[in-house]
Design a protein around this motif. Sequence first.
Motif, PDB file in Angstrom:
ATOM      1  N   PHE A  67      -3.012 -53.380 -33.076  1.00  0.00           N
ATOM      2  CA  PHE A  67      -2.166 -52.222 -33.348  1.00  0.00           C
ATOM      3  C   PHE A  67      -2.526 -51.556 -34.681  1.00  0.00           C
ATOM      4  O   PHE A  67      -2.676 -50.328 -34.756  1.00  0.00           O
ATOM      5  N   PHE A  68      -2.676 -52.358 -35.732  1.00  0.00           N
ATOM      6  CA  PHE A  68      -2.906 -51.774 -37.047  1.00  0.00           C
ATOM      7  C   PHE A  68      -4.339 -51.281 -37.224  1.00  0.00           C
ATOM      8  O   PHE A  68      -4.576 -50.302 -37.933  1.00  0.00           O
ATOM      9  N   SER A  69      -5.307 -51.926 -36.583  1.00  0.00           N
ATOM     10  CA  SER A  69      -6.673 -51.406 -36.638  1.00  0.00           C
ATOM     11  C   SER A  69      -6.785 -50.117 -35.825  1.00  0.00           C
ATOM     12  O   SER A  69      -7.534 -49.201 -36.191  1.00  0.00           O
ATOM     13  N   ALA A  70      -6.028 -50.021 -34.726  1.00  0.00           N
ATOM     14  CA  ALA A  70      -5.994 -48.777 -33.951  1.00  0.00           C
ATOM     15  C   ALA A  70      -5.383 -47.658 -34.781  1.00  0.00           C
ATOM     16  O   ALA A  70      -5.855 -46.500 -34.731  1.00  0.00           O
ATOM     17  N   THR A  71      -4.355 -47.979 -35.552  1.00  0.00           N
ATOM     18  CA  THR A  71      -3.752 -46.977 -36.435  1.00  0.00           C
ATOM     19  C   THR A  71      -4.765 -46.443 -37.435  1.00  0.00           C
ATOM     20  O   THR A  71      -4.896 -45.224 -37.639  1.00  0.00           O
ATOM     21  N   GLN A  72      -5.501 -47.330 -38.063  1.00  0.00           N
ATOM     22  CA  GLN A  72      -6.520 -46.908 -39.020  1.00  0.00           C
ATOM     23  C   GLN A  72      -7.605 -46.069 -38.340  1.00  0.00           C
ATOM     24  O   GLN A  72      -8.076 -45.072 -38.888  1.00  0.00           O
ATOM     25  N   PHE A  73      -7.980 -46.467 -37.127  1.00  0.00           N
ATOM     26  CA  PHE A  73      -9.005 -45.740 -36.393  1.00  0.00           C
ATOM     27  C   PHE A  73      -8.560 -44.318 -36.078  1.00  0.00           C
ATOM     28  O   PHE A  73      -9.305 -43.347 -36.297  1.00  0.00           O
ATOM     29  N   SER A  82      -8.646 -38.652 -37.370  1.00  0.00           N
ATOM     30  CA  SER A  82      -7.748 -37.650 -37.976  1.00  0.00           C
ATOM     31  C   SER A  82      -7.389 -36.569 -36.951  1.00  0.00           C
ATOM     32  O   SER A  82      -7.495 -36.778 -35.742  1.00  0.00           O
ATOM     33  N   GLY A  83      -6.998 -35.404 -37.434  1.00  0.00           N
ATOM     34  CA  GLY A  83      -6.602 -34.327 -36.537  1.00  0.00           C
ATOM     35  C   GLY A  83      -5.408 -34.705 -35.684  1.00  0.00           C
ATOM     36  O   GLY A  83      -4.491 -35.410 -36.131  1.00  0.00           O
ATOM     37  N   TRP A  84      -5.431 -34.222 -34.424  1.00  0.00           N
ATOM     38  CA  TRP A  84      -4.289 -34.503 -33.563  1.00  0.00           C
ATOM     39  C   TRP A  84      -4.233 -35.958 -33.126  1.00  0.00           C
ATOM     40  O   TRP A  84      -3.221 -36.413 -32.595  1.00  0.00           O
ATOM     41  N   TRP A  85      -5.324 -36.721 -33.364  1.00  0.00           N
ATOM     42  CA  TRP A  85      -5.303 -38.149 -33.064  1.00  0.00           C
ATOM     43  C   TRP A  85      -4.305 -38.895 -33.949  1.00  0.00           C
ATOM     44  O   TRP A  85      -3.906 -40.021 -33.636  1.00  0.00           O
ATOM     45  N   THR A  86      -3.898 -38.264 -35.040  1.00  0.00           N
ATOM     46  CA  THR A  86      -2.925 -38.897 -35.934  1.00  0.00           C
ATOM     47  C   THR A  86      -1.627 -39.211 -35.209  1.00  0.00           C
ATOM     48  O   THR A  86      -0.938 -40.176 -35.535  1.00  0.00           O
ATOM     49  N   ALA A  87      -1.297 -38.409 -34.204  1.00  0.00           N
ATOM     50  CA  ALA A  87      -0.081 -38.665 -33.434  1.00  0.00           C
ATOM     51  C   ALA A  87      -0.175 -40.014 -32.721  1.00  0.00           C
ATOM     52  O   ALA A  87       0.797 -40.784 -32.672  1.00  0.00           O
ATOM     53  N   LEU A  88      -1.360 -40.312 -32.171  1.00  0.00           N
ATOM     54  CA  LEU A  88      -1.545 -41.616 -31.553  1.00  0.00           C
ATOM     55  C   LEU A  88      -1.494 -42.724 -32.599  1.00  0.00           C
ATOM     56  O   LEU A  88      -1.006 -43.823 -32.338  1.00  0.00           O
ATOM     57  N   GLY A  89      -2.006 -42.410 -33.798  1.00  0.00           N
ATOM     58  CA  GLY A  89      -1.938 -43.383 -34.891  1.00  0.00           C
ATOM     59  C   GLY A  89      -0.505 -43.710 -35.260  1.00  0.00           C
ATOM     60  O   GLY A  89      -0.170 -44.870 -35.533  1.00  0.00           O
TER      61      GLY A  89
END
Length: 263
Positions: free
Chosen positions: A203-209, A215-222
């Motif tokens: 979970f936390f490595s996925a957040t960092q990824f 970055s960008g809109w992928w931050t929402a998934l983070g």
Amino acid sequence: MITNFASAGAEFHPPSISEFFPDAVLFEGTIFAITRINLTQMLATLALVLFLVLGTRRMKVVPGRFQSIAEMGLDFVRVNIAEDILGRKDGKRFLPILTTIFFMVLFMNITGVIPFLNIAGTSVIAVPLLLAIVAYVTFIYAGIKKSPGGFFKNALLPSGVPWPLYIIIVPLEFLSTFIIRPVTLTLRLLMNMVVGHLMLVLFFSATQFFVVGLSGWWTALGAGSLAFGFAFTLFEIFVAFLQAYVFAILTAVYIQLAVAEEH
């Protein structure tokens, strides 16, 4: 999509089983080599000793906050594990070993959610196996102490069974009582802690990824993976207590079976 991630310089590093076999941080290359997990186990043991010493050193009629927490934990083991399973007399006899098992498993488990430690001391087989052996030896000691000449007979030769069936029953009872019990005690604790660590790292490595790597809109998934990470952290705290309780209560059940009049 994977090609786009690679071209953007983002690379996801999933958790690996190799995390449970870290390089030595002290005395590398010697028989005294100490890894990060060993240091975590030492810190958990030190914290447990300090907790019990400081919580019971100066007992007062009106306990302070720290003494209250220590008494609550000790009373939980005494009442809800030892006396509930073994009764008052046998519960008092085996209370020290049950208390040791419960708190050792708990403190070793909880390091998996403590920042900068982030791995349970029970996530490698040494500690679960050691505690399972202690429970196993205690079980056999209790049975022999109760019935020196009849413990193994009662364990392997249940009454009321036609004697020809003993050809099948004896090996099964031996496997069930003297092999499977310590193995399942070991693996139940070990696998829960291994899976819990891998899920938290995922979970936390996925957040960092998502947040740093893409970055960008992928931050929402983070943000979503971060929320799942925190939720699973709370769940891991619950599992830490639950596994300590299960290990101690199964040990008490095995002892109860050993000291019962008939097995």
